[in-house]
Write a protein that holds these residues in place. Structure first.
Motif, PDB file in Angstrom:
ATOM      1  N   THR A  43       0.756  -1.549   0.145  1.00  0.00           N
ATOM      2  CA  THR A  43       0.400   0.134  -0.520  1.00  0.00           C
ATOM      3  C   THR A  43       0.989   1.036   0.096  1.00  0.00           C
ATOM      4  O   THR A  43       0.481   2.578  -0.898  1.00  0.00           O
ATOM      5  N   SER A  44       1.855   1.507   0.558  1.00  0.00           N
ATOM      6  CA  SER A  44       2.353   2.256   0.903  1.00  0.00           C
ATOM      7  C   SER A  44       3.130   2.511  -0.460  1.00  0.00           C
ATOM      8  O   SER A  44       3.563   3.657  -0.889  1.00  0.00           O
ATOM      9  N   LYS A  45       3.828   1.314  -1.438  1.00  0.00           N
ATOM     10  CA  LYS A  45       4.769   1.099  -2.399  1.00  0.00           C
ATOM     11  C   LYS A  45       3.380   1.900  -3.759  1.00  0.00           C
ATOM     12  O   LYS A  45       3.872   2.704  -4.704  1.00  0.00           O
ATOM     13  N   LEU A  46       2.333   1.643  -3.116  1.00  0.00           N
ATOM     14  CA  LEU A  46       0.576   2.119  -4.166  1.00  0.00           C
ATOM     15  C   LEU A  46       1.170   3.755  -3.748  1.00  0.00           C
ATOM     16  O   LEU A  46       0.755   4.693  -5.553  1.00  0.00           O
ATOM     17  N   ILE A  47       0.815   4.203  -2.988  1.00  0.00           N
ATOM     18  CA  ILE A  47       0.847   5.759  -2.615  1.00  0.00           C
ATOM     19  C   ILE A  47       1.795   6.138  -3.501  1.00  0.00           C
ATOM     20  O   ILE A  47       1.711   6.958  -4.234  1.00  0.00           O
ATOM     21  N   ILE A 105      -4.833   1.817  -8.257  1.00  0.00           N
ATOM     22  CA  ILE A 105      -5.193   0.241  -7.722  1.00  0.00           C
ATOM     23  C   ILE A 105      -4.429  -0.805  -7.589  1.00  0.00           C
ATOM     24  O   ILE A 105      -4.004  -1.767  -8.489  1.00  0.00           O
ATOM     25  N   GLU A 106      -4.621  -1.989  -6.506  1.00  0.00           N
ATOM     26  CA  GLU A 106      -3.624  -2.782  -6.407  1.00  0.00           C
ATOM     27  C   GLU A 106      -3.811  -3.820  -6.501  1.00  0.00           C
ATOM     28  O   GLU A 106      -3.324  -4.308  -6.802  1.00  0.00           O
ATOM     29  N   GLY A 107      -5.322  -4.026  -7.370  1.00  0.00           N
ATOM     30  CA  GLY A 107      -5.556  -5.333  -7.567  1.00  0.00           C
ATOM     31  C   GLY A 107      -6.660  -5.057  -8.920  1.00  0.00           C
ATOM     32  O   GLY A 107      -5.767  -4.158  -9.995  1.00  0.00           O
ATOM     33  N   ASP A 108      -7.550  -5.629  -9.352  1.00  0.00           N
ATOM     34  CA  ASP A 108      -8.131  -5.217 -11.077  1.00  0.00           C
ATOM     35  C   ASP A 108      -8.367  -3.212 -11.125  1.00  0.00           C
ATOM     36  O   ASP A 108      -9.229  -3.338 -10.985  1.00  0.00           O
TER      37      ASP A 108
END
Length: 254
Positions: free
Chosen positions: A127-131, A213-216
Motif C-alpha cells: 500500500t505504501s508502494k501504491l501511494i 489500484i492494487e488489484g483489478d
C-alpha cells in the motif's frame, strides 16, 4: 474532480487570465497544506471539509466542487478502496487507512483542481508502494506535458510506469482540461499510446490525475451515487495537479 461534460478547452494567452489561474492555484496549494496538517486519527472528513471551505473563503476564493453537478462537499474524501468522489461524512480516520483528498478552487472565474493521498499510521508495504507509485506517475505524466507532445504521451508515461510496478490504472475516469470550467477538453486518460491524441500547445491548462489500484482495474459506483470504488475491494490512490503549458515546458500551479 472528474466530470463527464467538458466544454471545449481554451488556450490561455491573456496575462491577466494566466495570473487569475496562478492565483487560484496558489490558493489551492495553501488549502492542501492546511488539510494535510489536520489529517490525523480521529478527525472526520466532514471536519476536514469545513476546514478546507473556511480556508478557501478566507483566502478570497470559492469552493470549486460544492454544488457542482449536485456534489454536496468542498472536498472529495475517499477511503481505502474508494477511488474518487467520496462524500465528506462523520466517518473518522483511523490507523491503517489511506485517504485521498480532492479539492478545487475558483478565483475570478478560473478553476484549479488538485488531489493527494495520505497513509495513516502503519501500512502494508504494497500500500505504501501504491501511494509512492501514484505520485511518481503524476510527475512522469507532467514531464510529458510539453508543447508539440500529445495527450497520449501523458497517458503512456503514467500507464507504463504504473503497470511495470504491479498496479492497475483506472480507465473509466480521466484527467481534463481546466479554465473557466472545472472540466474542459481535452480528456486526459491515464493510459494511451505515444504520439496520439490532441497536440499539446502553449497556453493549455491541464489537470493531470493518475488513479491506481492494487488489484483489478474494474470499478463500481456506491449506492450514494457518487463514490467510485474498486470492484475487488483493493486499495486505490489518487494524485493530481493543475499545470499551464508554457513555451518551454509547463508550470505546476497547484
Amino acid at each position: 474532480m472528474i466530470g463527464l461534460n467538458r466544454p471545449k478547452g481554451i488556450n490561455i494567452k491573456n496575462n491577466i487570465e494566466l495570473n487569475y489561474l496562478r492565483e487560484s492555484g496558489k490558493m489551492l496549494n495553501s488549502v492542501k497544506k492546511t488539510i494535510k496538517k489536520n489529517v490525523e486519527e480521529g478527525i472526520t472528513t466532514k471536519e476536514l471539509d469545513y476546514i478546507a471551505e473556511k480556508e478557501i473563503l478566507d483566502l478570497g476564493g470559492k469552493p470549486g466542487f460544492k454544488g457542482l453537478y449536485g456534489f454536496p462537499g468542498t472536498i472529495c474524501s475517499s477511503f481505502n478502496e474508494e477511488i474518487v468522489h467520496g462524500i465528506p461524512s462523520d466517518r473518522k480516520i483511523k490507523n491503517g487507512d489511506i485517504i485521498s483528498i480532492d479539492c478545487g478552487v475558483i478565483y475570478e472565474e478560473f478553476n484549479t483542481d488538485s488531489a493527494f493521498t495520505l497513509g495513516i499510521g502503519n501500512l502494508p508495504v504494497k500500500t505504501s508502494k501504491l501511494i509512492e507509485t501514484t505520485l511518481n506517475s503524476l510527475h512522469l505524466g507532467i514531464k510529458e506535458a510539453t508543447p508539440n507532445n500529445h495527450i497520449g504521451d501523458i497517458g503512456h508515461a503514467v500507464e507504463s510506469y504504473s503497470t511495470n510496478n504491479g498496479f492497475s490504472v483506472v480507465k473509466e475516469y480521466v484527467g481534463h482540461g481546466i479554465g473557466k470550467n472545472l472540466h474542459e477538453d481535452p480528456q486526459i486518460p491515464n493510459y494511451g499510446m505515444k504520439s496520439t491524441g490532441p497536440k499539446i500547445i502553449e497556453g493549455m491548462a491541464l489537470a493531470i490525475e493518475p488513479m491506481l489500484i492494487e488489484g483489478d482495474e474494474q470499478t463500481q459506483v456506491d449506492n450514494d451515487g457518487w463514490t467510485v470504488k474498486t470492484k475487488d475491494g483493493s486499495m486505490s490512490a489518487h494524485f493530481e495537479d493543475t499545470i499551464i503549458i508554457t513555451s518551454s515546458g509547463n508550470e505546476i500551479i497547484t
